[in-house]
Design a protein around this motif. Structure first.
Motif, PDB file in Angstrom:
ATOM      1  N   GLY A   5       0.808  -1.207   0.000  1.00  0.00           N
ATOM      2  CA  GLY A   5       0.000   0.000   0.000  1.00  0.00           C
ATOM      3  C   GLY A   5       0.841   1.255   0.000  1.00  0.00           C
ATOM      4  N   THR A   6       1.984   1.174   0.679  1.00  0.00           N
ATOM      5  CA  THR A   6       2.895   2.324   0.703  1.00  0.00           C
ATOM      6  C   THR A   6       3.621   2.484  -0.624  1.00  0.00           C
ATOM      7  OG1 THR A   6       3.240   2.027   3.075  1.00  0.00           O
ATOM      8  CG2 THR A   6       4.869   3.348   1.892  1.00  0.00           C
ATOM      9  N   LEU A   7       4.082   1.357  -1.180  1.00  0.00           N
ATOM     10  CA  LEU A   7       4.850   1.407  -2.426  1.00  0.00           C
ATOM     11  C   LEU A   7       3.978   1.710  -3.636  1.00  0.00           C
ATOM     12  CD1 LEU A   7       7.142  -1.702  -1.815  1.00  0.00           C
ATOM     13  CD2 LEU A   7       7.868   0.696  -1.843  1.00  0.00           C
ATOM     14  N   PHE A   8       2.763   1.156  -3.623  1.00  0.00           N
ATOM     15  CA  PHE A   8       1.863   1.331  -4.771  1.00  0.00           C
ATOM     16  C   PHE A   8       0.494   1.808  -4.271  1.00  0.00           C
ATOM     17  CE2 PHE A   8       4.722  -2.281  -5.565  1.00  0.00           C
ATOM     18  CZ  PHE A   8       5.440  -1.774  -6.643  1.00  0.00           C
ATOM     19  N   PRO A   9       0.400   3.048  -3.831  1.00  0.00           N
ATOM     20  CA  PRO A   9      -0.817   3.535  -3.187  1.00  0.00           C
ATOM     21  C   PRO A   9      -2.056   3.528  -4.085  1.00  0.00           C
ATOM     22  CG  PRO A   9       0.696   5.339  -3.677  1.00  0.00           C
ATOM     23  CD  PRO A   9       1.448   4.081  -3.911  1.00  0.00           C
ATOM     24  N   GLU A  10      -1.871   3.561  -5.395  1.00  0.00           N
ATOM     25  CA  GLU A  10      -3.026   3.617  -6.290  1.00  0.00           C
ATOM     26  C   GLU A  10      -3.426   2.237  -6.818  1.00  0.00           C
ATOM     27  OE1 GLU A  10      -2.236   6.398  -9.364  1.00  0.00           O
ATOM     28  OE2 GLU A  10      -1.954   8.095  -8.005  1.00  0.00           O
ATOM     29  N   ALA A  11      -2.664   1.218  -6.465  1.00  0.00           N
ATOM     30  CA  ALA A  11      -2.939  -0.123  -6.981  1.00  0.00           C
ATOM     31  C   ALA A  11      -3.811  -0.912  -6.013  1.00  0.00           C
ATOM     32  CB  ALA A  11      -1.633  -0.862  -7.238  1.00  0.00           C
ATOM     33  N   LYS A  12      -4.807  -1.582  -6.550  1.00  0.00           N
ATOM     34  CA  LYS A  12      -5.653  -2.446  -5.735  1.00  0.00           C
ATOM     35  C   LYS A  12      -4.916  -3.756  -5.473  1.00  0.00           C
ATOM     36  CE  LYS A  12     -10.364  -4.297  -5.500  1.00  0.00           C
ATOM     37  NZ  LYS A  12     -11.670  -4.391  -6.204  1.00  0.00           N
ATOM     38  N   VAL A  13      -4.970  -4.232  -4.236  1.00  0.00           N
ATOM     39  CA  VAL A  13      -4.291  -5.464  -3.847  1.00  0.00           C
ATOM     40  C   VAL A  13      -5.325  -6.478  -3.369  1.00  0.00           C
ATOM     41  CG1 VAL A  13      -2.604  -6.515  -2.301  1.00  0.00           C
ATOM     42  CG2 VAL A  13      -2.197  -4.208  -3.194  1.00  0.00           C
ATOM     43  N   LEU A  14      -5.260  -7.688  -3.913  1.00  0.00           N
ATOM     44  CA  LEU A  14      -6.126  -8.777  -3.462  1.00  0.00           C
ATOM     45  C   LEU A  14      -5.290  -9.749  -2.653  1.00  0.00           C
ATOM     46  CD1 LEU A  14      -8.896 -10.213  -3.583  1.00  0.00           C
ATOM     47  CD2 LEU A  14      -8.060 -11.435  -5.599  1.00  0.00           C
ATOM     48  N   ARG A  15      -5.742 -10.051  -1.443  1.00  0.00           N
ATOM     49  CA  ARG A  15      -4.990 -10.932  -0.544  1.00  0.00           C
ATOM     50  C   ARG A  15      -5.604 -12.325  -0.540  1.00  0.00           C
ATOM     51  NH1 ARG A  15      -5.115  -9.430   5.511  1.00  0.00           N
ATOM     52  NH2 ARG A  15      -5.605 -11.561   6.085  1.00  0.00           N
ATOM     53  N   MET A  16      -4.726 -13.345  -0.597  1.00  0.00           N
ATOM     54  CA  MET A  16      -5.202 -14.726  -0.611  1.00  0.00           C
ATOM     55  C   MET A  16      -4.390 -15.540   0.396  1.00  0.00           C
ATOM     56  SD  MET A  16      -5.618 -17.232  -3.900  1.00  0.00           S
ATOM     57  CE  MET A  16      -6.158 -18.925  -3.724  1.00  0.00           C
ATOM     58  N   ILE A  37      -7.394  -7.152 -11.192  1.00  0.00           N
ATOM     59  CA  ILE A  37      -6.724  -6.572 -10.030  1.00  0.00           C
ATOM     60  C   ILE A  37      -5.218  -6.627 -10.257  1.00  0.00           C
ATOM     61  CG2 ILE A  37      -6.315  -6.826  -7.543  1.00  0.00           C
ATOM     62  CD1 ILE A  37      -9.174  -7.953  -7.355  1.00  0.00           C
ATOM     63  N   PRO A  38      -4.503  -5.517 -10.101  1.00  0.00           N
ATOM     64  CA  PRO A  38      -3.077  -5.465 -10.462  1.00  0.00           C
ATOM     65  C   PRO A  38      -2.174  -6.373  -9.641  1.00  0.00           C
ATOM     66  CG  PRO A  38      -3.989  -3.244 -10.256  1.00  0.00           C
ATOM     67  CD  PRO A  38      -5.014  -4.193  -9.704  1.00  0.00           C
ATOM     68  N   ILE A  39      -2.491  -6.557  -8.339  1.00  0.00           N
ATOM     69  CA  ILE A  39      -1.569  -7.298  -7.473  1.00  0.00           C
ATOM     70  C   ILE A  39      -2.324  -8.367  -6.692  1.00  0.00           C
ATOM     71  CG2 ILE A  39       0.072  -7.147  -5.561  1.00  0.00           C
ATOM     72  CD1 ILE A  39       0.564  -4.225  -6.326  1.00  0.00           C
ATOM     73  N   LEU A  40      -1.827  -9.597  -6.769  1.00  0.00           N
ATOM     74  CA  LEU A  40      -2.341 -10.699  -5.953  1.00  0.00           C
ATOM     75  C   LEU A  40      -1.263 -11.060  -4.943  1.00  0.00           C
ATOM     76  CD1 LEU A  40      -4.403 -12.944  -5.306  1.00  0.00           C
ATOM     77  CD2 LEU A  40      -3.276 -14.354  -7.045  1.00  0.00           C
TER      78      LEU A  40
END
Length: 265
Positions: A5-16, A37-40
């Protein structure tokens, strides 16, 4: 997750991970693909050889952590990185649920076989080791082979290898939406013995479709929990007409079609 979230504040992250999969692996992976979603971000659960278009970077953190663990249970976690279960846990849960044995089918590896055979003798509990091989057309579960190809090969080539060894092979989760099922290739391959029609990590609709193909093609229907966490162990199983204690006995019943998929309660 906080660092991303700090490194990529505008990217949505999905946690699995174990805390977020209550809705199932399939639902989360479906969101990842559908919503682009950009980051899994995940634990070992995402180390399953998933195939998604436009994924351009995969990072693995502390990859050597399990390799140098003193706990002999690390062998299983090393060979099946998306599992959170040790061999001891699987056997303990299976016994508590009244199952008569378990199958271990790590991804593209049979490295656990020696330890599983030893532990089976120690506990007197059948532990039957096979492999879930990721062929060029999709995942195939097999028992009775000494090894699997070191790289992905055509599904037919692997099926031929299993048949030459006198083993048993089945299409696992053929219609799960993770791009790893044989899907329509079921109608193209020859010598496939079974189809997994009950899979604990697959939607009811995909399981029902697998059953329709199984009946159409005259294959043996099997069930499997596809367990990666404790609560999944024994969700689905395969009923056998009698007890088996060896891999040879197990394969003989499978090849004879004397099994039934079952929901275990």
């Amino acid at each position: 997750e906080e660092e991303l979230g700090t490194l990529f504040p505008e990217a949505k992250v999905l946690r699995m991970d174990a805390d977020t999969v209550a809705a199932g692996h399939e639902a989360l992976l479906g969101r990842f693909e559908r919503e682009k979603i950009p980051i899994l971000l995940g634990t070992q659960m995402v180390a399953k050889g998933l195939d998604f278009e436009n994924v351009t970077l995969v990072g693995v953190l502390t990859v050597d952590q399990m390799l140098y663990s003193e706990d002999f249970r690390s062998y299983e976690r090393t060979f099946s990185l998306d599992s959170h279960l040790s061999l001891e846990q699987i056997v303990t849960i299976a016994k508590a649920k009244g199952l008569d044995g378990v199958c271990i089918t790590d991804h593209d590896s049979m490295g656990l076989r020696s330890r599983a055979e030893e532990y089976s003798r120690e506990t007197g509990f059948p532990i039957l080791v096979g492999v879930e091989f990721y062929s060029l057309q999709g995942d195939i579960t097999a028992w009775g082979v000494d090894s699997c190809p070191p790289e992905r090969v055509d599904a037919q080539a692997f099926i031929d290898q299993v048949n030459a060894a006198g083993g048993f092979c089945a299409a696992c989760h053929p219609f799960r939406n993770n791009n790893r099922g044989l899907e329509e290739h079921l109608r193209k391959v020859h010598g496939l013995h079974g189809i997994e029609v009950l899979n604990g990590s697959t939607s009811p609709e995909a399981n029902q479709k697998a059953l329709r193909y199984c009946r159409e093609l005259g294959c043996t229907p099997i069930g499997g929990s596809d367990a990666h966490i404790e609560k999944q162990v024994g969700v689905y199983a395969t009923w056998l007409p009698r007890e088996v204690h060896t891999l040879e006995e197990f394969i003989a019943l499978l090849r004879a079609g004397q099994t039934k998929p079952a929901r275990w309660t």
